[in-house]
Design a protein around this motif. Structure first.
Motif, short mmCIF file in Angstrom:
data_model
loop_
_atom_site.label_atom_id
_atom_site.label_comp_id
_atom_site.label_asym_id
_atom_site.label_seq_id
_atom_site.Cartn_x
_atom_site.Cartn_y
_atom_site.Cartn_z
N GLN A 40 0.84 -1.20 0.00
CA GLN A 40 0.00 0.00 0.00
C GLN A 40 0.87 1.25 0.00
N PRO A 41 0.47 2.27 -0.74
CA PRO A 41 1.24 3.52 -0.74
C PRO A 41 1.09 4.27 0.57
N VAL A 42 2.11 5.03 0.90
CA VAL A 42 2.09 5.86 2.09
C VAL A 42 2.31 7.31 1.67
N VAL A 43 2.03 8.23 2.59
CA VAL A 43 2.22 9.64 2.32
C VAL A 43 3.66 10.00 2.64
N PHE A 44 4.36 10.58 1.67
CA PHE A 44 5.76 10.97 1.80
C PHE A 44 5.82 12.46 2.07
N THR A 45 6.30 12.85 3.23
CA THR A 45 6.39 14.27 3.57
C THR A 45 7.76 14.80 3.13
N LYS A 46 7.76 16.04 2.74
CA LYS A 46 9.00 16.67 2.29
C LYS A 46 9.72 17.39 3.43
N THR A 47 9.57 16.89 4.63
CA THR A 47 10.25 17.51 5.76
C THR A 47 11.17 16.55 6.48
N GLY A 48 11.23 15.32 6.07
CA GLY A 48 12.01 14.32 6.79
C GLY A 48 13.47 14.30 6.38
N ALA A 49 14.18 13.37 6.99
CA ALA A 49 15.61 13.22 6.73
C ALA A 49 15.87 12.70 5.32
#
Length: 142
Positions: A53-62
């Motif tokens: 299943q796809p997950v939400v990728f945030t542009k604030t992580g490492a």
């Protein structure tokens, strides 16, 4: 017959520029561009779909920070390749102005230096546009 063969090689007066510096100038930008494409695609594909299943990728992580750092390193490598090529081109141009002749090695060095400058400039733009796209376009679109 052995007196006719030059033991030094062709165009010994053009040996001021090493072939490795010309090779770096010509290949640094395309290699880092390919690395940016492969690393960016592989990392974001795994970050978006780590399983079934796809997950939400945030542009604030490492992970996003690491991708951005690699983009900046790729831009710096392009600039370094262009600088090395420009320095080689300048040296060949000065040596050619003094001798008023064009030797085989001098023409090859001049061509590779010019090719390195042009390819570094084009791949710098390609990496810059990919970097801007990775900042603006959502990584995981469902």
């Amino acid at each position: 017959m052995s007196n006719a063969i030059d033991p030094v090689g062709a165009a010994p007066e053009t040996r001021t520029i090493s072939f490795l510096s010309l090779l770096f100038g010509c290949t640094a930008a395309p290699i880092f561009w390919m690395g940016q494409l492969m690393l960016g695609f592989g990392v974001t594909a795994h970050a978006c779909y780590p399983g079934d299943q796809p997950v939400v990728f945030t542009k604030t992580g490492a992970l996003f920070t690491a991708l951005l750092v690699f983009d900046l390193v790729a831009l710096a490598a392009c600039a370094a390749g262009a600088l090395v090529s420009w320095n080689a081109w300048r040296q060949v141009r000065q040596a050619g102005a003094e001798s008023h002749t064009l030797h085989t090695g001098e023409g090859r060095s001049r061509f590779l230096a010019m090719w390195g400058m042009l390819s570094s400039a084009w791949f710098f733009l390609a990496i810059l546009f990919n970097t801007i796209a990775s900042l603006v376009v959502p990584s995981c679109a469902f």
